[in-house]
Design a protein around this motif. Sequence first.
Motif, PDB file in Angstrom:
ATOM      1  N   ARG A  28      -0.085  -7.637  10.148  1.00 32.62           N
ATOM      2  CA  ARG A  28      -1.567  -7.735   9.512  1.00 32.62           C
ATOM      3  C   ARG A  28      -2.573  -8.409  10.472  1.00 32.62           C
ATOM      4  O   ARG A  28      -3.497  -7.915  10.666  1.00 32.62           O
ATOM      5  CB  ARG A  28      -1.305  -8.525   8.225  1.00 32.62           C
ATOM      6  CG  ARG A  28      -2.792  -8.491   7.497  1.00 32.62           C
ATOM      7  CD  ARG A  28      -2.574  -9.283   6.231  1.00 32.62           C
ATOM      8  NE  ARG A  28      -3.576  -9.347   5.545  1.00 32.62           N
ATOM      9  CZ  ARG A  28      -4.711 -10.543   5.503  1.00 32.62           C
ATOM     10  NH1 ARG A  28      -4.323 -11.587   6.196  1.00 32.62           N
ATOM     11  NH2 ARG A  28      -5.820 -10.408   4.862  1.00 32.62           N
ATOM     12  N   GLN A  57       1.838   1.185   9.408  1.00 32.37           N
ATOM     13  CA  GLN A  57       2.538   1.889   8.484  1.00 32.37           C
ATOM     14  C   GLN A  57       3.803   2.693   8.974  1.00 32.37           C
ATOM     15  O   GLN A  57       4.980   2.658   8.965  1.00 32.37           O
ATOM     16  CB  GLN A  57       1.888   2.604   7.502  1.00 32.37           C
ATOM     17  CG  GLN A  57       2.718   3.174   6.522  1.00 32.37           C
ATOM     18  CD  GLN A  57       2.019   3.470   5.121  1.00 32.37           C
ATOM     19  OE1 GLN A  57       0.782   3.293   4.907  1.00 32.37           O
ATOM     20  NE2 GLN A  57       2.424   4.230   4.375  1.00 32.37           N
ATOM     21  N   LEU A  63      -0.370  -1.971   4.075  1.00 37.86           N
ATOM     22  CA  LEU A  63      -1.463  -2.732   3.667  1.00 37.86           C
ATOM     23  C   LEU A  63      -2.373  -2.060   2.635  1.00 37.86           C
ATOM     24  O   LEU A  63      -2.738  -0.644   2.921  1.00 37.86           O
ATOM     25  CB  LEU A  63      -2.305  -3.214   5.023  1.00 37.86           C
ATOM     26  CG  LEU A  63      -1.644  -3.606   6.117  1.00 37.86           C
ATOM     27  CD1 LEU A  63      -2.531  -3.830   7.476  1.00 37.86           C
ATOM     28  CD2 LEU A  63      -0.998  -5.074   5.686  1.00 37.86           C
ATOM     29  N   ASP A  64      -2.896  -2.801   1.976  1.00 35.23           N
ATOM     30  CA  ASP A  64      -4.191  -2.304   0.869  1.00 35.23           C
ATOM     31  C   ASP A  64      -5.356  -1.910   1.733  1.00 35.23           C
ATOM     32  O   ASP A  64      -5.798  -2.749   2.626  1.00 35.23           O
ATOM     33  CB  ASP A  64      -4.342  -3.135  -0.065  1.00 35.23           C
ATOM     34  CG  ASP A  64      -5.364  -2.894  -0.981  1.00 35.23           C
ATOM     35  OD1 ASP A  64      -6.557  -2.791  -0.708  1.00 35.23           O
ATOM     36  OD2 ASP A  64      -4.949  -2.554  -2.211  1.00 35.23           O
ATOM     37  N   ASP A  79      -8.203  -1.626   1.155  1.00 41.56           N
ATOM     38  CA  ASP A  79      -9.410  -2.170   0.963  1.00 41.56           C
ATOM     39  C   ASP A  79      -9.422  -3.711   1.106  1.00 41.56           C
ATOM     40  O   ASP A  79     -10.303  -4.168   1.691  1.00 41.56           O
ATOM     41  CB  ASP A  79      -9.837  -2.039  -0.710  1.00 41.56           C
ATOM     42  CG  ASP A  79      -9.971  -0.723  -1.005  1.00 41.56           C
ATOM     43  OD1 ASP A  79     -10.559   0.262  -0.340  1.00 41.56           O
ATOM     44  OD2 ASP A  79      -9.582  -0.098  -2.155  1.00 41.56           O
ATOM     45  N   THR A  80      -8.419  -4.523   0.891  1.00 46.46           N
ATOM     46  CA  THR A  80      -8.144  -5.756   1.095  1.00 46.46           C
ATOM     47  C   THR A  80      -7.482  -6.155   2.254  1.00 46.46           C
ATOM     48  O   THR A  80      -7.526  -7.155   2.799  1.00 46.46           O
ATOM     49  CB  THR A  80      -7.498  -6.561  -0.037  1.00 46.46           C
ATOM     50  OG1 THR A  80      -6.120  -6.096   0.007  1.00 46.46           O
ATOM     51  CG2 THR A  80      -8.162  -6.154  -1.386  1.00 46.46           C
ATOM     52  N   ASP A  91       1.234  -5.287   1.167  1.00 50.04           N
ATOM     53  CA  ASP A  91       1.982  -4.993  -0.158  1.00 50.04           C
ATOM     54  C   ASP A  91       3.424  -4.900   0.036  1.00 50.04           C
ATOM     55  O   ASP A  91       4.022  -4.343   0.616  1.00 50.04           O
ATOM     56  CB  ASP A  91       1.620  -3.581  -0.504  1.00 50.04           C
ATOM     57  CG  ASP A  91       2.415  -3.095  -1.742  1.00 50.04           C
ATOM     58  OD1 ASP A  91       3.354  -3.654  -2.035  1.00 50.04           O
ATOM     59  OD2 ASP A  91       1.775  -2.277  -2.514  1.00 50.04           O
TER      60      ASP A  91
END
Length: 87
Positions: A33, A47, A54-55, A57-58, A62
């Motif tokens: 991240r 991914q 990863l989300d 938006d944020t 996950d």
Amino acid sequence: MLRLWNSNDYVQLLTVSGGGWGDPLDRDPDLVRDDVLDEKLSVSYVQIEYGVVLDPDTLLVDQVATERLRDEMRNQRNSNCNPKTEV
């Protein structure tokens, strides 16, 4: 692409993501991240290559989805493995 440079031109090449060490699926998702936050890697790349979800938006990891995806990726590797038979 071929480009001719003048004798006084200055060229700087920056690259990221060297060969690395160890299995990408074992890399700490929070460190992966960090590479996304530093704009070294994209959300889609981590991914596919690291199994880190990863989300979008944020950009938070996950954890459940990451664990599930990594298990699927490991199982896929194992199913593609053709062990040699003893002769």
